[in-house]
Design an enzyme around this catalytic site. Structure first.
Site, short mmCIF file in Angstrom:
data_model
loop_
_atom_site.label_atom_id
_atom_site.label_comp_id
_atom_site.label_asym_id
_atom_site.label_seq_id
_atom_site.Cartn_x
_atom_site.Cartn_y
_atom_site.Cartn_z
N CYS A 1 -71.71 22.15 -61.81
CA CYS A 1 -71.87 22.70 -60.12
C CYS A 1 -72.98 23.64 -60.39
CB CYS A 1 -70.73 23.03 -59.66
SG CYS A 1 -69.92 24.75 -60.38
C1 RB5 Z 1 -72.07 25.05 -54.03
O1 RB5 Z 1 -70.83 24.60 -53.39
C2 RB5 Z 1 -71.68 25.77 -55.33
O2 RB5 Z 1 -70.56 26.75 -54.56
C3 RB5 Z 1 -70.66 24.90 -56.35
O3 RB5 Z 1 -71.61 24.06 -56.80
C4 RB5 Z 1 -70.46 25.98 -57.39
O4 RB5 Z 1 -71.44 26.77 -57.90
C5 RB5 Z 1 -68.81 26.73 -57.43
O5 RB5 Z 1 -68.69 27.27 -58.01
#
Ligand code: RB5
Length: 152
Positions: free
Chosen positions: A70
């Protein structure tokens, strides 16, 4: 032992998830790679949905490991750790990646596309594939304590 790997991530991790999936697919230590999404950058499915989908595959014994990406590597780890039997870590350095398997027997590695350079992430994943937990090691009892907390 050839591994069955699940990959996944939200749109903030999409580019790295794609690059790392290709690396995994061409690595002879990997048997299968299953992608639980997102499949395009425009897909705004939230990170908990992909993380839990991947973690449930580990919990059901359908995959050996998961690689989740993420923005930070944090949210996917938090979500994956909600699935019973799953140990997920966020790691962007060699020692942590090594210990995640050797000490913690973590099945899930999480990284953040906004945190680590792509080439370092690729090198760390390559290292990760070669690591194996030793059930005879002194770490095994500690991992068993985690399992016991979960009622296993
Ligand atoms: C983007 O939604 C971001 O918040 C996500 O990719 C992540 O970093 C969350 O922990």
């Amino acid at each position: 032992m050839a591994m069955r790997i699940v990959v996944g991530g939200d749109n903030a991790g999409f580019n790295y998830k794609e690059a790392l999936r290709k690396d995994l697919e061409s690595d002879e230590r990997v048997d299968t790679v299953e992608d639980v999404g997102v499949m395009e950058h425009e897909d705004d499915t939230s990170y908990p949905n992909v993380a839990v989908a991947a973690a449930e595959k580990i919990a059901r014994g359908e995959a050996d490991r998961a690689l989740l990406i993420c923005g930070t590597g944090l949210g996917v780890a938090i979500a994956a750790n909600k699935v019973k039997g799953v140990r997920a870590v966020t790691a962007h350095d060699l020692y942590s990646v090594q210990r995640s398997v050797l000490s913690n027997n973590a099945q899930v590695l999480c990284m953040g596309e906004r945190v680590v350079g792509l080439e370092l992430a690729r090198a760390l994943v390559k290292e990760w594939l070669g690591l194996e937990f030793d059930p005879q090691s002194s770490s095994a009892a500690k991992v068993d304590d985690i399992r016991a907390y979960e009622g296993d």
